[in-house]
Design a protein around this motif. Structure first.
Motif, short mmCIF file in Angstrom:
data_model
loop_
_atom_site.label_atom_id
_atom_site.label_comp_id
_atom_site.label_asym_id
_atom_site.label_seq_id
_atom_site.Cartn_x
_atom_site.Cartn_y
_atom_site.Cartn_z
N THR A 138 -5.40 -20.26 20.90
CA THR A 138 -4.85 -21.61 21.01
C THR A 138 -5.50 -22.32 22.18
O THR A 138 -6.16 -21.72 23.02
N ILE A 139 -5.29 -23.61 22.27
CA ILE A 139 -5.85 -24.39 23.37
C ILE A 139 -5.22 -24.00 24.71
O ILE A 139 -5.85 -24.11 25.76
N ASN A 140 -3.99 -23.49 24.68
CA ASN A 140 -3.29 -23.12 25.91
C ASN A 140 -3.60 -21.69 26.37
O ASN A 140 -3.21 -21.31 27.45
N HIS A 141 -4.27 -20.90 25.55
CA HIS A 141 -4.52 -19.51 25.89
C HIS A 141 -5.79 -19.43 26.76
O HIS A 141 -6.90 -19.42 26.26
N HIS A 142 -5.57 -19.37 28.07
CA HIS A 142 -6.70 -19.37 29.01
C HIS A 142 -7.16 -17.97 29.41
O HIS A 142 -8.25 -17.79 29.89
N GLY A 143 -6.33 -16.98 29.24
CA GLY A 143 -6.69 -15.63 29.64
C GLY A 143 -5.46 -14.87 30.11
O GLY A 143 -4.34 -15.37 30.07
N PHE A 144 -5.67 -13.65 30.56
CA PHE A 144 -4.57 -12.83 31.05
C PHE A 144 -4.98 -12.12 32.33
O PHE A 144 -6.15 -11.89 32.59
N MET A 145 -3.98 -11.79 33.13
CA MET A 145 -4.20 -11.09 34.39
C MET A 145 -4.44 -9.60 34.12
O MET A 145 -3.79 -9.00 33.28
N ALA A 146 -5.39 -9.05 34.84
CA ALA A 146 -5.71 -7.62 34.74
C ALA A 146 -6.18 -7.15 36.11
O ALA A 146 -6.24 -7.94 37.05
N SER A 182 -23.02 0.40 29.18
CA SER A 182 -23.10 -0.93 28.56
C SER A 182 -23.07 -2.07 29.57
O SER A 182 -23.23 -3.22 29.19
N LYS A 183 -22.84 -1.76 30.83
CA LYS A 183 -22.80 -2.76 31.90
C LYS A 183 -21.68 -3.79 31.71
O LYS A 183 -21.78 -4.91 32.17
N VAL A 184 -20.60 -3.41 31.02
CA VAL A 184 -19.46 -4.30 30.88
C VAL A 184 -18.43 -3.95 31.95
O VAL A 184 -18.41 -2.83 32.47
N HIS A 185 -17.58 -4.90 32.27
CA HIS A 185 -16.53 -4.68 33.27
C HIS A 185 -15.37 -3.94 32.64
O HIS A 185 -15.00 -4.19 31.49
N LEU A 186 -14.79 -3.01 33.40
CA LEU A 186 -13.61 -2.28 32.96
C LEU A 186 -12.39 -2.84 33.68
O LEU A 186 -12.43 -3.08 34.89
N VAL A 187 -11.33 -3.10 32.93
CA VAL A 187 -10.11 -3.64 33.51
C VAL A 187 -8.91 -2.81 33.07
O VAL A 187 -8.94 -2.15 32.03
N TRP A 188 -7.87 -2.85 33.88
CA TRP A 188 -6.61 -2.15 33.61
C TRP A 188 -5.60 -3.23 33.24
O TRP A 188 -5.33 -4.14 34.03
N HIS A 189 -5.09 -3.13 32.02
CA HIS A 189 -4.16 -4.14 31.53
C HIS A 189 -3.18 -3.47 30.56
O HIS A 189 -3.60 -2.74 29.66
N HIS A 190 -1.91 -3.71 30.74
CA HIS A 190 -0.85 -3.14 29.86
C HIS A 190 -1.00 -1.63 29.74
O HIS A 190 -1.00 -1.07 28.65
N GLN A 191 -1.16 -0.96 30.88
CA GLN A 191 -1.21 0.51 30.96
C GLN A 191 -2.38 1.13 30.19
O GLN A 191 -2.31 2.27 29.76
N LYS A 192 -3.48 0.39 30.01
CA LYS A 192 -4.66 0.98 29.38
C LYS A 192 -5.92 0.34 29.95
O LYS A 192 -5.90 -0.76 30.49
#
Length: 159
Positions: free
Chosen positions: A128-136, A145-155
């Motif tokens: 949606t237009i309001n969905h900007h992202g989530f905190m992790a 793969s040189k991608v960033h790893l984040v911890w979000h919702h216990q995973k």
């Protein structure tokens, strides 16, 4: 030979049975590797390796306690700390980094962040237009793969 084509000349072990299998002994003897066995449970005899382990342990303790991240992330934190340790100058290497000694080029450390710091992950295609992202919480970079790893919702996820 190691992953970088370096021949292992000497192997020091603390008499732990994991390194004393017959097949492993045959293999190392065939490769010309000399063995040095020390007394079991005597880290004092493994000076350099134990010093590096203690340094990494202190780095992990600092990261986990300052960011107040769950202890379940300790393995990811060890990887992150080892990654940083290999990109720091060392006196025994004439103030070069282990990365430089191995690859003969300086490491790019622009994308390294503080372990456990909060970050905002933006989806590639917001629903949606309001969905900007989530905190992790940022916990490292995947070396493959040189991608960033984040911890979000216990995973752990890659973003």
């Amino acid at each position: 030979y190691t992953q970088h084509g370096i021949k292992v000349k000497n192997l020091q072990s603390d008499n732990d049975t994991v390194f004393l299998s017959r097949d492993f002994q045959i293999y190392t003897n065939k490769e010309g590797t000399k063995w040095r066995l020390t007394m079991h449970h005597t880290p004092q005899q493994n000076g350099t390796a134990e010093r590096v382990n203690k340094t990494l342990f202190c780095m992990v303790q600092a990261c986990l306690s300052t960011q107040k991240v769950p202890l379940i992330l300790w393995a990811e934190c060890v990887k992150h700390c080892a990654y940083i340790h290999n990109r720091m100058p060392h006196k025994c290497l004439n103030y070069n980094t282990p990365f430089y000694k191995c690859f003969e080029k300086h490491a790019n450390v622009d994308y390294i962040y503080e372990f456990g710091q909060y970050c905002i992950v933006r989806p590639e295609q917001p629903s949606t237009i309001n969905h900007h992202g989530f905190m992790a919480r940022w916990i490292g970079v995947d070396n493959e793969s040189k991608v960033h790893l984040v911890w979000h919702h216990q995973k752990i996820t890659s973003e």
